[in-house]
Design a protein around this motif. Structure first.
Motif, PDB file in Angstrom:
ATOM      1  N   ASN A  82       0.778  -1.012  -0.050  1.00 22.69           N
ATOM      2  CA  ASN A  82      -0.050   0.098   0.021  1.00 22.69           C
ATOM      3  C   ASN A  82       0.833   1.344  -0.058  1.00 22.69           C
ATOM      4  N   VAL A  83       0.565   2.115  -0.688  1.00 23.71           N
ATOM      5  CA  VAL A  83       1.537   3.398  -0.930  1.00 23.71           C
ATOM      6  C   VAL A  83       0.375   4.697  -1.216  1.00 23.71           C
ATOM      7  N   LEU A  84       0.957   5.742  -0.568  1.00 21.10           N
ATOM      8  CA  LEU A  84       0.318   6.973  -0.710  1.00 21.10           C
ATOM      9  C   LEU A  84       1.653   7.758  -1.224  1.00 21.10           C
ATOM     10  N   VAL A  85       1.289   8.558  -2.128  1.00 20.14           N
ATOM     11  CA  VAL A  85       2.045   9.578  -2.739  1.00 20.14           C
ATOM     12  C   VAL A  85       1.527  10.859  -2.828  1.00 20.14           C
ATOM     13  N   SER A  86       2.090  11.974  -2.277  1.00 16.70           N
ATOM     14  CA  SER A  86       1.416  13.137  -2.371  1.00 16.70           C
ATOM     15  C   SER A  86       2.594  14.107  -3.115  1.00 16.70           C
ATOM     16  N   TYR A  87       1.955  15.163  -3.539  1.00 20.70           N
ATOM     17  CA  TYR A  87       2.869  16.308  -4.408  1.00 20.70           C
ATOM     18  C   TYR A  87       2.062  17.505  -4.464  1.00 20.70           C
ATOM     19  N   THR A  88       2.762  18.600  -4.682  1.00 24.53           N
ATOM     20  CA  THR A  88       1.920  19.945  -5.234  1.00 24.53           C
ATOM     21  C   THR A  88       2.616  20.279  -6.434  1.00 24.53           C
ATOM     22  N   VAL A  89       1.536  20.822  -7.138  1.00 22.96           N
ATOM     23  CA  VAL A  89       2.207  21.217  -8.552  1.00 22.96           C
ATOM     24  C   VAL A  89       1.913  22.724  -8.646  1.00 22.96           C
ATOM     25  N   LYS A  90       2.584  23.402  -9.583  1.00 22.47           N
ATOM     26  CA  LYS A  90       2.293  24.748  -9.578  1.00 22.47           C
ATOM     27  C   LYS A  90       0.664  25.071 -10.234  1.00 22.47           C
ATOM     28  N   PRO A  91       0.145  26.187  -9.862  1.00 23.79           N
ATOM     29  CA  PRO A  91      -1.196  26.254 -10.299  1.00 23.79           C
ATOM     30  C   PRO A  91      -1.310  26.016 -11.765  1.00 23.79           C
ATOM     31  N   GLU A  92      -0.389  26.563 -12.687  1.00 25.40           N
ATOM     32  CA  GLU A  92      -0.422  26.645 -13.972  1.00 25.40           C
ATOM     33  C   GLU A  92      -0.404  25.408 -14.575  1.00 25.40           C
ATOM     34  N   PHE A  93       0.277  24.175 -13.897  1.00 27.40           N
ATOM     35  CA  PHE A  93       0.142  22.962 -14.323  1.00 27.40           C
ATOM     36  C   PHE A  93      -0.797  21.881 -13.805  1.00 27.40           C
TER      37      PHE A  93
END
Length: 102
Positions: free
Chosen positions: A3-14
Motif C-alpha cells: 500500500n502506497v500513498l504519494v503526495s505532491y504539489t504542482v504549480k497552479p498553471e500545471f
C-alpha cells in the motif's frame, strides 16, 4: 499486499495538465487486471496538491502497473513541472476496509 500513498504539489498553471496526464494513465490502467491492484488519485481543495493511493497484490503487479508507458510519461512531466521538494512517498500497513480487498 503493498500500500502506497504519494503526495505532491504542482504549480497552479500545471494543475489542469496534471489532471489530464493522470486521466490518460488511469485509462491505460483499466486495461490491466484490476483484481490485483487499486489506484486512486485525489486533488485537495487547493487544486494543486495531488494524492495517489495505491494497493498491489504483490511486487510483480506493482512493477507491471508502474511500468505502463503513459504512467512513466506522467511521472516525467510531473517532475519536470517543478515540485519544489513537495513529493513524498509513504508505504502503509493495511488495517481495515469497508470494501473487499485485493
Amino acid at each position: 499486499m503493498i500500500n502506497v500513498l504519494v503526495s505532491y504539489t504542482v504549480k497552479p498553471e500545471f494543475s489542469k495538465q496534471n489532471e489530464l496526464n493522470i486521466r490518460k494513465f488511469i485509462r491505460d490502467f483499466k486495461e490491466l487486471d484490476s483484481s490485483r491492484f487499486t489506484y486512486n488519485v485525489f486533488v485537495k481543495d487547493d487544486k494543486v496538491t495531488f494524492v495517489h493511493i495505491s494497493s498491489y497484490q504483490d511486487e510483480k503487479m506493482q512493477q507491471k502497473v508502474l511500468s505502463v508507458p503513459s504512467f512513466l510519461e506522467f511521472q516525467e512531466k510531473r517532475d519536470q513541472s517543478g515540485l519544489n521538494g513537495t513529493h513524498t512517498v509513504s508505504i502503509m500497513d493495511f488495517v481495515a476496509s469497508a470494501k473487499p480487498t485485493i
